[in-house]
Design a protein around this motif. Structure first.
Motif, mmCIF file in Angstrom:
data_model
loop_
_atom_site.group_PDB
_atom_site.id
_atom_site.type_symbol
_atom_site.label_atom_id
_atom_site.label_comp_id
_atom_site.label_asym_id
_atom_site.label_seq_id
_atom_site.Cartn_x
_atom_site.Cartn_y
_atom_site.Cartn_z
ATOM 1 N N MET A 1 0.834 -1.190 0.000
ATOM 2 C CA MET A 1 0.000 0.000 0.000
ATOM 3 C C MET A 1 0.871 1.244 0.000
ATOM 4 N N GLN A 2 0.493 2.222 -0.836
ATOM 5 C CA GLN A 2 1.170 3.510 -0.783
ATOM 6 C C GLN A 2 0.890 4.154 0.572
ATOM 7 N N PRO A 3 1.925 4.547 1.323
ATOM 8 C CA PRO A 3 1.679 5.093 2.666
ATOM 9 C C PRO A 3 1.100 6.500 2.607
ATOM 10 N N PHE A 4 0.122 6.763 3.449
ATOM 11 C CA PHE A 4 -0.456 8.092 3.582
ATOM 12 C C PHE A 4 -0.336 8.516 5.042
ATOM 13 N N LYS A 5 0.372 9.609 5.269
ATOM 14 C CA LYS A 5 0.560 10.066 6.642
ATOM 15 C C LYS A 5 -0.615 10.918 7.109
ATOM 16 N N ARG A 6 -1.079 11.803 6.240
ATOM 17 C CA ARG A 6 -2.167 12.704 6.634
ATOM 18 C C ARG A 6 -3.165 12.827 5.485
ATOM 19 N N ILE A 7 -4.448 12.719 5.833
ATOM 20 C CA ILE A 7 -5.525 12.737 4.856
ATOM 21 C C ILE A 7 -6.448 13.909 5.145
ATOM 22 N N ALA B 1 -19.586 8.334 5.474
ATOM 23 C CA ALA B 1 -19.184 6.927 5.386
ATOM 24 C C ALA B 1 -17.670 6.785 5.336
ATOM 25 N N LEU B 2 -17.002 7.703 4.659
ATOM 26 C CA LEU B 2 -15.551 7.647 4.556
ATOM 27 C C LEU B 2 -14.873 7.925 5.893
ATOM 28 N N LYS B 3 -15.420 8.847 6.652
ATOM 29 C CA LYS B 3 -14.795 9.226 7.929
ATOM 30 C C LYS B 3 -14.612 8.018 8.835
ATOM 31 N N ALA B 4 -15.596 7.128 8.825
ATOM 32 C CA ALA B 4 -15.545 5.957 9.703
ATOM 33 C C ALA B 4 -14.498 4.941 9.266
ATOM 34 N N ARG B 5 -14.004 5.076 8.046
ATOM 35 C CA ARG B 5 -13.105 4.066 7.492
ATOM 36 C C ARG B 5 -11.671 4.549 7.288
ATOM 37 N N LEU B 6 -11.482 5.842 7.111
ATOM 38 C CA LEU B 6 -10.171 6.348 6.705
ATOM 39 C C LEU B 6 -9.152 6.402 7.830
ATOM 40 N N THR B 7 -9.598 6.273 9.060
ATOM 41 C CA THR B 7 -8.642 6.296 10.162
ATOM 42 C C THR B 7 -7.709 5.089 10.134
ATOM 43 N N THR B 8 -8.069 4.062 9.359
ATOM 44 C CA THR B 8 -7.195 2.895 9.218
ATOM 45 C C THR B 8 -6.096 3.130 8.191
ATOM 46 N N ILE B 9 -6.204 4.229 7.443
ATOM 47 C CA ILE B 9 -5.263 4.503 6.358
ATOM 48 C C ILE B 9 -4.180 5.492 6.783
ATOM 49 N N GLY B 10 -4.546 6.478 7.599
ATOM 50 C CA GLY B 10 -3.596 7.495 8.018
ATOM 51 C C GLY B 10 -4.247 8.483 8.966
ATOM 52 N N GLU B 11 -3.517 9.499 9.381
ATOM 53 C CA GLU B 11 -4.072 10.545 10.244
ATOM 54 C C GLU B 11 -5.119 11.317 9.453
ATOM 55 N N LEU B 12 -6.313 11.426 10.007
ATOM 56 C CA LEU B 12 -7.434 12.001 9.262
ATOM 57 C C LEU B 12 -7.790 13.385 9.787
ATOM 58 N N VAL B 13 -7.872 14.350 8.861
ATOM 59 C CA VAL B 13 -8.414 15.672 9.153
ATOM 60 C C VAL B 13 -9.699 15.791 8.341
ATOM 61 N N ALA B 14 -10.834 15.704 9.023
ATOM 62 C CA ALA B 14 -12.140 15.679 8.364
ATOM 63 C C ALA B 14 -12.860 16.992 8.622
#
Length: 304
Positions: free
Chosen positions: A1-7, A19-32
């Motif tokens: 997987m391409q690493p993502f530090k901040r989204i 729907a995305l907010k509940a899932r993206l925390t598994t990918i990187g640091e999330l700013v929603a």
């Protein structure tokens, strides 16, 4: 997987954003961010937000989606749907960020007799559709790594959508008349969010393109309404939901001409998703299965 530090995620109070907010925390640091925190009609605010957050992934499900109102508010639709995506692309290019943007079947005129593929001629017939196409073109013109995900007939357990509208009307009225000559694929916000995360786990550095992303199968708006009421009736006793006044037999088909709206809609909203399957091995469930999943979900409340 391409690493993502901040989204950076926009439109977090919208159906897909929620729907995305509940899932993206598994990918990187999330700013929603919601509209009160980032107004996409304000170009300077977009630039400032991206420069301050410095994400390496920008996901933009936010949009001006009032299709009929857009006919009398073209500048507002243009600002959010056309200009803002281009600004996100420009800012993403400055910081080497990947941009994911969501678009719509409304970029097509609906006159084709088969499902649309990604490189079919786009001829939107509404202000909304034209503004969404302009947003796509603005992203491509910048040349930043991006994915444009076109979807259709989005609904879910959260927000305003066809599912919730039909259940509200069916609880109030003894019969409904629903357009039967517009064909497409109802697509759940959960399915879109799940597919997006799957894409992010598999995407290669620099990969770009436009993809169609819908649940499988097809139906009319009339068929979708029937499916909603039929699914409700099947789950009603188990869930303890109240009776509806409208039953499937009381839903009647009408033509588009019998239900005129300010904005024209594509008669054919079917999107061919073969490219998504080929490149990412993603094939979404049939729309009926997705509808059942949404109505089975713990956070679904039919009378909100």
């Amino acid at each position: 997987m391409q690493p993502f530090k901040r989204i950076l995620l926009t439109g977090v109070n919208g159906q897909v954003g929620h729907a995305l907010k509940a899932r993206l925390t598994t990918i990187g640091e999330l700013v929603a961010l919601d509209r009160s925190q980032l107004d996409l009609a304000n170009a300077d605010a977009i630039r400032s937000a991206v420069q301050a957050i410095k994400p390496d992934l920008i996901i933009n499900p936010a949009a001006y989606t009032a299709v009929d109102i857009a006919e009398s508010q073209p500048l507002q639709a243009q600002a959010v749907n056309a200009i803002a995506p281009g600004i996100f692309a420009e800012e993403a290019a400055k910081i080497n960020a990947l941009l994911i943007h969501y678009s719509t079947d409304y970029v097509f005129d609906g006159l084709k007799n088969s499902p649309y593929v990604e490189d079919d001629l786009t001829q939107p017939v509404s202000v909304y559709g034209k503004s969404k196409l302009a947003g796509e073109d603005a992203i491509r013109a910048v040349g930043v790594p991006h994915l444009i995900l076109r979807t259709s007939w989005v609904y879910g357990s959260y927000g305003k959508n066809f599912l919730r509208t039909i259940l509200r009307l069916a609880s109030e009225r003894e019969g409904l008349k629903i357009v039967a000559d517009q064909i497409g694929a109802p697509t759940s916000a959960d399915a879109i969010a799940d597919a997006t995360v799957t894409i992010l786990r598999d995407i290669k550095s620099g990969q770009s393109g436009t993809y169609h992303l819908t649940n499988a199968g097809e139906t009319s708006l009339y068929g979708f309404a029937q499916g909603i009421v039929d699914t409700y009736e099947g789950m009603q006793a188990v869930k303890g939901w109240p009776d509806l006044k409208t039953y499937v037999s009381n839903i009647l088909p009408i033509t588009t001409s019998e239900y005129p709206t300010p904005a024209a809609r594509p008669a054919n909203s079917r999107l061919n998703c073969s490219k998504l399957k080929h490149d990412f091995n993603i094939e979404l469930a049939d729309w009926r299965e997705a509808l059942l999943d949404v109505m089975h979900s713990a956070n679904f409340r039919p009378q909100q």
